[in-house]
Motif scaffolding. Structure first.
Motif, PDB file in Angstrom:
ATOM      1  N   PHE A 171       0.800  -1.220   0.000  1.00  0.00           N
ATOM      2  CA  PHE A 171       0.000   0.000   0.000  1.00  0.00           C
ATOM      3  C   PHE A 171       0.837   1.277   0.000  1.00  0.00           C
ATOM      4  O   PHE A 171       0.295   2.373   0.051  1.00  0.00           O
ATOM      5  CB  PHE A 171      -0.960   0.000   1.190  1.00  0.00           C
ATOM      6  CG  PHE A 171      -1.830  -1.230   1.214  1.00  0.00           C
ATOM      7  CD1 PHE A 171      -2.729  -1.466   0.196  1.00  0.00           C
ATOM      8  CD2 PHE A 171      -1.732  -2.144   2.233  1.00  0.00           C
ATOM      9  CE1 PHE A 171      -3.530  -2.602   0.202  1.00  0.00           C
ATOM     10  CE2 PHE A 171      -2.520  -3.276   2.251  1.00  0.00           C
ATOM     11  CZ  PHE A 171      -3.419  -3.499   1.226  1.00  0.00           C
ATOM     12  N   GLN A 172       2.159   1.141  -0.058  1.00  0.00           N
ATOM     13  CA  GLN A 172       3.041   2.304  -0.154  1.00  0.00           C
ATOM     14  C   GLN A 172       3.205   2.685  -1.615  1.00  0.00           C
ATOM     15  O   GLN A 172       3.399   1.831  -2.462  1.00  0.00           O
ATOM     16  CB  GLN A 172       4.410   1.982   0.451  1.00  0.00           C
ATOM     17  CG  GLN A 172       4.384   1.695   1.924  1.00  0.00           C
ATOM     18  CD  GLN A 172       4.057   2.942   2.738  1.00  0.00           C
ATOM     19  OE1 GLN A 172       4.424   4.037   2.366  1.00  0.00           O
ATOM     20  NE2 GLN A 172       3.365   2.752   3.844  1.00  0.00           N
ATOM     21  N   ALA A 173       3.161   3.973  -1.899  1.00  0.00           N
ATOM     22  CA  ALA A 173       3.320   4.440  -3.281  1.00  0.00           C
ATOM     23  C   ALA A 173       4.761   4.223  -3.744  1.00  0.00           C
ATOM     24  O   ALA A 173       5.701   4.353  -2.971  1.00  0.00           O
ATOM     25  CB  ALA A 173       2.960   5.911  -3.369  1.00  0.00           C
ATOM     26  N   SER A 206      -1.134   5.963  -6.854  1.00  0.00           N
ATOM     27  CA  SER A 206      -0.713   6.075  -5.455  1.00  0.00           C
ATOM     28  C   SER A 206      -1.912   6.351  -4.541  1.00  0.00           C
ATOM     29  O   SER A 206      -1.974   5.837  -3.427  1.00  0.00           O
ATOM     30  CB  SER A 206       0.366   7.135  -5.291  1.00  0.00           C
ATOM     31  OG  SER A 206      -0.118   8.398  -5.641  1.00  0.00           O
ATOM     32  N   ALA A 207      -2.900   7.128  -5.023  1.00  0.00           N
ATOM     33  CA  ALA A 207      -4.121   7.355  -4.237  1.00  0.00           C
ATOM     34  C   ALA A 207      -4.896   6.052  -4.081  1.00  0.00           C
ATOM     35  O   ALA A 207      -5.444   5.772  -3.014  1.00  0.00           O
ATOM     36  CB  ALA A 207      -4.983   8.416  -4.902  1.00  0.00           C
ATOM     37  N   TRP A 208      -4.933   5.265  -5.147  1.00  0.00           N
ATOM     38  CA  TRP A 208      -5.613   3.976  -5.093  1.00  0.00           C
ATOM     39  C   TRP A 208      -4.929   3.047  -4.099  1.00  0.00           C
ATOM     40  O   TRP A 208      -5.595   2.373  -3.328  1.00  0.00           O
ATOM     41  CB  TRP A 208      -5.632   3.368  -6.498  1.00  0.00           C
ATOM     42  CG  TRP A 208      -5.941   1.918  -6.547  1.00  0.00           C
ATOM     43  CD1 TRP A 208      -7.153   1.332  -6.326  1.00  0.00           C
ATOM     44  CD2 TRP A 208      -5.028   0.863  -6.837  1.00  0.00           C
ATOM     45  NE1 TRP A 208      -7.035  -0.029  -6.467  1.00  0.00           N
ATOM     46  CE2 TRP A 208      -5.743  -0.336  -6.788  1.00  0.00           C
ATOM     47  CE3 TRP A 208      -3.685   0.824  -7.151  1.00  0.00           C
ATOM     48  CZ2 TRP A 208      -5.161  -1.558  -7.028  1.00  0.00           C
ATOM     49  CZ3 TRP A 208      -3.098  -0.395  -7.393  1.00  0.00           C
ATOM     50  CH2 TRP A 208      -3.836  -1.567  -7.334  1.00  0.00           C
ATOM     51  N   ARG A 209      -3.595   3.020  -4.087  1.00  0.00           N
ATOM     52  CA  ARG A 209      -2.867   2.178  -3.130  1.00  0.00           C
ATOM     53  C   ARG A 209      -3.181   2.597  -1.692  1.00  0.00           C
ATOM     54  O   ARG A 209      -3.420   1.750  -0.827  1.00  0.00           O
ATOM     55  CB  ARG A 209      -1.370   2.260  -3.370  1.00  0.00           C
ATOM     56  CG  ARG A 209      -0.895   1.510  -4.582  1.00  0.00           C
ATOM     57  CD  ARG A 209       0.628   1.518  -4.618  1.00  0.00           C
ATOM     58  NE  ARG A 209       1.133   1.046  -5.872  1.00  0.00           N
ATOM     59  CZ  ARG A 209       1.263  -0.235  -6.205  1.00  0.00           C
ATOM     60  NH1 ARG A 209       0.906  -1.157  -5.348  1.00  0.00           N
ATOM     61  NH2 ARG A 209       1.738  -0.586  -7.371  1.00  0.00           N
ATOM     62  N   ARG A 210      -3.160   3.913  -1.428  1.00  0.00           N
ATOM     63  CA  ARG A 210      -3.464   4.390  -0.068  1.00  0.00           C
ATOM     64  C   ARG A 210      -4.896   4.040   0.311  1.00  0.00           C
ATOM     65  O   ARG A 210      -5.163   3.611   1.432  1.00  0.00           O
ATOM     66  CB  ARG A 210      -3.244   5.901   0.014  1.00  0.00           C
ATOM     67  CG  ARG A 210      -1.809   6.318   0.135  1.00  0.00           C
ATOM     68  CD  ARG A 210      -1.680   7.777   0.498  1.00  0.00           C
ATOM     69  NE  ARG A 210      -2.420   8.650  -0.395  1.00  0.00           N
ATOM     70  CZ  ARG A 210      -1.955   9.144  -1.554  1.00  0.00           C
ATOM     71  NH1 ARG A 210      -0.739   8.838  -1.953  1.00  0.00           N
ATOM     72  NH2 ARG A 210      -2.692   9.933  -2.299  1.00  0.00           N
ATOM     73  N   ARG A 211      -5.826   4.227  -0.628  1.00  0.00           N
ATOM     74  CA  ARG A 211      -7.238   3.953  -0.344  1.00  0.00           C
ATOM     75  C   ARG A 211      -7.448   2.470  -0.034  1.00  0.00           C
ATOM     76  O   ARG A 211      -8.194   2.117   0.872  1.00  0.00           O
ATOM     77  CB  ARG A 211      -8.082   4.371  -1.551  1.00  0.00           C
ATOM     78  CG  ARG A 211      -9.547   4.139  -1.379  1.00  0.00           C
ATOM     79  CD  ARG A 211     -10.399   4.726  -2.495  1.00  0.00           C
ATOM     80  NE  ARG A 211      -9.955   4.370  -3.826  1.00  0.00           N
ATOM     81  CZ  ARG A 211      -9.411   5.217  -4.694  1.00  0.00           C
ATOM     82  NH1 ARG A 211      -9.237   6.477  -4.361  1.00  0.00           N
ATOM     83  NH2 ARG A 211      -9.049   4.823  -5.894  1.00  0.00           N
ATOM     84  N   GLY A 244      -5.488   0.503   1.369  1.00  0.00           N
ATOM     85  CA  GLY A 244      -4.891   0.167   2.655  1.00  0.00           C
ATOM     86  C   GLY A 244      -5.811   0.421   3.828  1.00  0.00           C
ATOM     87  O   GLY A 244      -5.521   0.001   4.950  1.00  0.00           O
ATOM     88  N   THR A 245      -6.945   1.071   3.608  1.00  0.00           N
ATOM     89  CA  THR A 245      -7.867   1.380   4.702  1.00  0.00           C
ATOM     90  C   THR A 245      -8.776   0.192   4.996  1.00  0.00           C
ATOM     91  O   THR A 245      -9.019  -0.658   4.130  1.00  0.00           O
ATOM     92  CB  THR A 245      -8.735   2.607   4.358  1.00  0.00           C
ATOM     93  OG1 THR A 245      -9.569   2.287   3.234  1.00  0.00           O
ATOM     94  CG2 THR A 245      -7.873   3.819   4.040  1.00  0.00           C
TER      95      THR A 245
END
Length: 122
Positions: free
Chosen positions: A42-44, A53-58, A60-61
């Motif tokens: 989930f790290q960009a 990168s926004a998709w990866r962070r999202r 991870g929630t």
């Protein structure tokens, strides 16, 4: 207008174009993040676009994980039905236009079957 949920299992190769399309439809992309050896998934990464990168962070929630769990009972049933009963197991036509036509006919057939099932009078 409410935001919809689009479930995909791949990264967009042209992320800026895909991001604009999703934003214009007010959709949020939820999809499986591929595992990476020795790195947090989930790290960009440096090669990721802003959308990826926004998709990866999202993803991870906890909320995104709960939404993605709903994929199996919804999307996989549809995929199995189309592959088994609606001629999408192999393509007997050639060319992008013809394949798109077959896919759209299959989508229409599946939608009609679902509509008849939901509106049937008992």
């Amino acid at each position: 207008m409410q935001a919809g949920v689009v479930e995909e299992q791949y990264e967009f190769r042209s992320a800026p174009l895909a991001d604009r399309r999703l934003q214009s439809r007010l959709c949020t992309l939820y999809g499986a993040v591929p595992g990476r050896r020795g790195q947090a998934p989930f790290q960009a990464q440096m090669a990721d676009s802003a959308a990826v990168s926004a998709w990866r962070r999202r993803m991870g929630t906890a909320r995104a994980r709960e939404i993605y769990k709903q994929r199996a009972p919804t999307a996989e049933r549809v995929n199995a039905d189309v592959r088994t009963y609606r001629t999408m197991d192999r393509m007997v036509v050639r060319g992008v236009g013809k394949v798109l036509c077959v896919a759209l006919w299959n989508a229409l057939a599946l939608n009609l079957v679902r509509w008849f099932a939901l509106t049937a009078v008992s």
